[in-house]
Design an enzyme around this catalytic site. Structure first.
Site, PDB file in Angstrom:
ATOM      1  N   CYS A  36      33.922  37.151  35.433  1.00 39.16           N
ATOM      2  CA  CYS A  36      35.214  37.184  36.126  1.00 39.16           C
ATOM      3  C   CYS A  36      35.361  35.933  36.984  1.00 39.16           C
ATOM      4  O   CYS A  36      34.480  35.590  37.771  1.00 39.16           O
ATOM      5  CB  CYS A  36      35.310  38.443  36.990  1.00 39.16           C
ATOM      6  SG  CYS A  36      35.160  39.966  36.030  1.00 39.16           S
ATOM      7  N   TYR A  38      36.984  35.066  39.555  1.00 38.24           N
ATOM      8  CA  TYR A  38      37.001  35.134  41.016  1.00 38.24           C
ATOM      9  C   TYR A  38      35.732  35.736  41.600  1.00 38.24           C
ATOM     10  O   TYR A  38      35.638  35.940  42.806  1.00 38.24           O
ATOM     11  CB  TYR A  38      38.221  35.908  41.520  1.00 38.24           C
ATOM     12  CG  TYR A  38      38.406  37.283  40.927  1.00 38.24           C
ATOM     13  CD1 TYR A  38      37.492  38.302  41.156  1.00 38.24           C
ATOM     14  CD2 TYR A  38      39.518  37.574  40.135  1.00 38.24           C
ATOM     15  CE1 TYR A  38      37.660  39.559  40.621  1.00 38.24           C
ATOM     16  CE2 TYR A  38      39.703  38.833  39.592  1.00 38.24           C
ATOM     17  CZ  TYR A  38      38.773  39.824  39.842  1.00 38.24           C
ATOM     18  OH  TYR A  38      38.948  41.076  39.302  1.00 38.24           O
ATOM     19  N   CYS A  39      34.747  36.058  40.764  1.00 34.71           N
ATOM     20  CA  CYS A  39      33.571  36.776  41.249  1.00 34.71           C
ATOM     21  C   CYS A  39      32.575  35.825  41.907  1.00 34.71           C
ATOM     22  O   CYS A  39      31.715  35.238  41.241  1.00 34.71           O
ATOM     23  CB  CYS A  39      32.892  37.538  40.125  1.00 34.71           C
ATOM     24  SG  CYS A  39      31.523  38.564  40.725  1.00 34.71           S
ATOM     25  N   ASP A 316      27.573  43.480  52.071  1.00 37.80           N
ATOM     26  CA  ASP A 316      27.776  43.066  50.685  1.00 37.80           C
ATOM     27  C   ASP A 316      28.488  41.719  50.598  1.00 37.80           C
ATOM     28  O   ASP A 316      28.277  40.950  49.653  1.00 37.80           O
ATOM     29  CB  ASP A 316      28.587  44.150  49.961  1.00 37.80           C
ATOM     30  CG  ASP A 316      28.890  43.780  48.523  1.00 37.80           C
ATOM     31  OD1 ASP A 316      27.971  43.329  47.821  1.00 37.80           O
ATOM     32  OD2 ASP A 316      30.044  43.961  48.091  1.00 37.80           O
ATOM     33  N   CYS A 357      44.987  38.956  68.857  1.00 39.17           N
ATOM     34  CA  CYS A 357      44.750  40.264  68.240  1.00 39.17           C
ATOM     35  C   CYS A 357      44.617  41.355  69.296  1.00 39.17           C
ATOM     36  O   CYS A 357      45.091  42.478  69.103  1.00 39.17           O
ATOM     37  CB  CYS A 357      43.486  40.225  67.387  1.00 39.17           C
ATOM     38  SG  CYS A 357      43.565  39.074  65.988  1.00 39.17           S
ATOM     39  N   CYS A 360      47.915  42.674  70.178  1.00 42.88           N
ATOM     40  CA  CYS A 360      48.774  43.039  69.047  1.00 42.88           C
ATOM     41  C   CYS A 360      49.093  44.529  69.063  1.00 42.88           C
ATOM     42  O   CYS A 360      48.232  45.369  69.347  1.00 42.88           O
ATOM     43  CB  CYS A 360      48.082  42.662  67.737  1.00 42.88           C
ATOM     44  SG  CYS A 360      49.046  43.066  66.264  1.00 42.88           S
ATOM     45  N   CYS A 389      46.500  38.389  58.163  1.00 48.26           N
ATOM     46  CA  CYS A 389      47.210  38.947  59.309  1.00 48.26           C
ATOM     47  C   CYS A 389      48.706  39.136  59.071  1.00 48.26           C
ATOM     48  O   CYS A 389      49.224  40.228  59.329  1.00 48.26           O
ATOM     49  CB  CYS A 389      46.970  38.082  60.548  1.00 48.26           C
ATOM     50  SG  CYS A 389      47.904  38.619  62.002  1.00 48.26           S
TER      51      CYS A 389
END
Length: 426
Positions: A36, A38-39, A316, A357, A360, A389
């Site tokens: 893949c 984008y992996c 991960d 943030c 927010c 965001c």
């Protein structure tokens, strides 16, 4: 028979140890039968030159034993991911079931989960998953054209047909399946087409949408655009969470927000209680003051990754040298999870939250998002704003009214799906 090797559980539980935590075990490391585009995880193979990338029985036994010894909750999740975990073969997973029965404590229940690309699933696999009550996460990026854009095999060919064959085996055995759909340049502009494919054509009712955000630097961007692996065993470079640019495959912030909003508007009108979309369920939890997904909790650090050889990493998404905690072959898992390094990793999420943030109005739902995505600047120039965001902000503002209704219904002991009738009458 005692575990073959490995450290013993500490006599006194470390004071910083969380009562429960989540661990993704990668029995094949970064090895996968697909390529893949984008992996980024394919590049983690570079961390272990000359490895066979197969979890041995000794590490498997240590993993299962230490996980049960470490968890204080009534339910323990045995979670498998890759790479592609099914490359280990059925015998490996049957052995894991034996070890679960050997080490689980009285009163503990077990949830078996596996994330797979589905291309190796046949009738035997599906029967095994059903018999052992596995929840199977199946990676599908939408209809064939969208799926095959980036989810390709080692020769560059599309994988959709093979995945659908695996899906049919799972469906025939009535296996519990959760679709994981990554959002990227090929599908993020087609929210209803993607949603209708899953809901109406595949007939699934549990869906996760995961944004693809491939970070690069000015120096590495041109190389990154080719993909992280060339399909013939040559990794281009080790992917690290660094850089303030993204590849052209990556989803754009406003695009991400529009995708979620469009699907939410249909879901809240007709599918509440019938289709379960992780981000919507988690958002509802936030309106109730609850947080069930690490990316939206104030702090993190309780979702770790275990490599094929027993190496433990902070997350991960951070399987890289700076976030290596140690090996469960040398130090008991609970000591690594409770280590000062890992606790700081989790606390840093809150401690580095930009002032923008903190002030927010949707911080309660977001809490800055995943640290891996906090690499742009706030409007006043402070570092650490989440790349997504604008999309998250638009989404959370858009869903506020129906979320307030559903949260109120649940607090009163009613059902959230009543929101559909309430909105229809307004």
């Amino acid at each position: 028979m005692a575990a073959k090797v490995g450290p013993r559980l500490p006599k006194n539980r470390p004071p910083n140890a969380p009562p429960v935590f989540h661990l993704l075990a990668k029995p094949t490391g970064a090895i996968c039968n697909l390529n893949c585009k984008y992996c980024f995880f394919l590049t983690k193979e570079l961390l272990y030159p000359n490895s066979r990338f197969r979890m041995g029985d000794d590490v498997l036994e240590m993993y299962i034993k230490q996980l049960f010894e470490s968890q204080k909750g009534p339910e323990v999740n045995i979670a498998w991911q890759g790479g592609e975990p099914t490359l280990m073969g059925l015998r490996f997973f049957k052995r894991s079931i034996e070890l679960v029965e050997k080490f689980r404590k009285p009163g503990q229940t077990v949830l078996h989960t596996i994330q797979t690309n589905g291309t190796k699933i046949n009738a035997d696999w599906a029967k095994f998953f059903k018999e052992n009550h596995f929840l199977v996460g199946l990676s599908v990026d939408g209809p064939q054209k969208m799926h095959d854009t980036y989810r390709v095999n080692k020769s560059g060919g599309g994988t959709f047909n093979r995945v659908m064959k695996g899906w049919r085996h799972l469906k025939e055995q009535d296996v519990d399946v959760n679709i994981l759909c990554t959002l990227h340049a090929a599908n993020a502009d087609h929210p209803l087409e993607v949603y209708h494919f899953f809901r109406d054509e595949m007939g699934v009712n549990h869906i996760q949408f995961i944004p693809i955000i491939e970070r690069t630097t000015e120096e590495t961007r041109a190389l990154a655009e080719f993909g992280w692996h060339d399909g013939s065993g040559n990794q281009r470079s080790l992917y690290k969470q660094a850089g303030d640019q993204v590849t052209a495959r990556s989803v754009q912030p406003d695009q991400f927000g529009r995708f979620l909003i469009t699907i939410f508007d249909e879901w809240v009108q007709r599918d509440v209680g019938k289709v379960f979309i992780q981000l919507f369920d988690v958002a509802l939890g936030s309106w109730l003051g609850l947080h069930s997904l690490c990316i939206f909790t104030p702090t993190c650090g309780n979702a770790l990754a275990l490599e094929h050889n027993g190496d433990l990493y902070s997350c991960d998404h951070f399987v890289e040298p700076d976030y290596f905690l140690g090996s469960i072959k040398k130090t008991h898992m609970i000591e690594l999870v409770a280590s000062e390094k890992q606790r700081k990793f989790g606390q840093d999420k809150q401690d580095t939250l930009p002032r923008y943030c903190q002030a927010c109005d949707v911080r309660f739902a977001c809490n800055g998002g995943c640290p891996k995505d906090r690499f742009i600047q706030t409007p006043d120039g402070e570092a650490g704003l989440n790349y997504l965001c604008p999309g998250f902000k638009n989404f959370f503002h858009h869903i506020d009214h129906p979320m307030q209704i559903m949260a109120d219904l649940l607090r009163r002991g009613r059902y959230a799906d009543e929101v559909m009738d309430i909105l229809a009458k307004e």
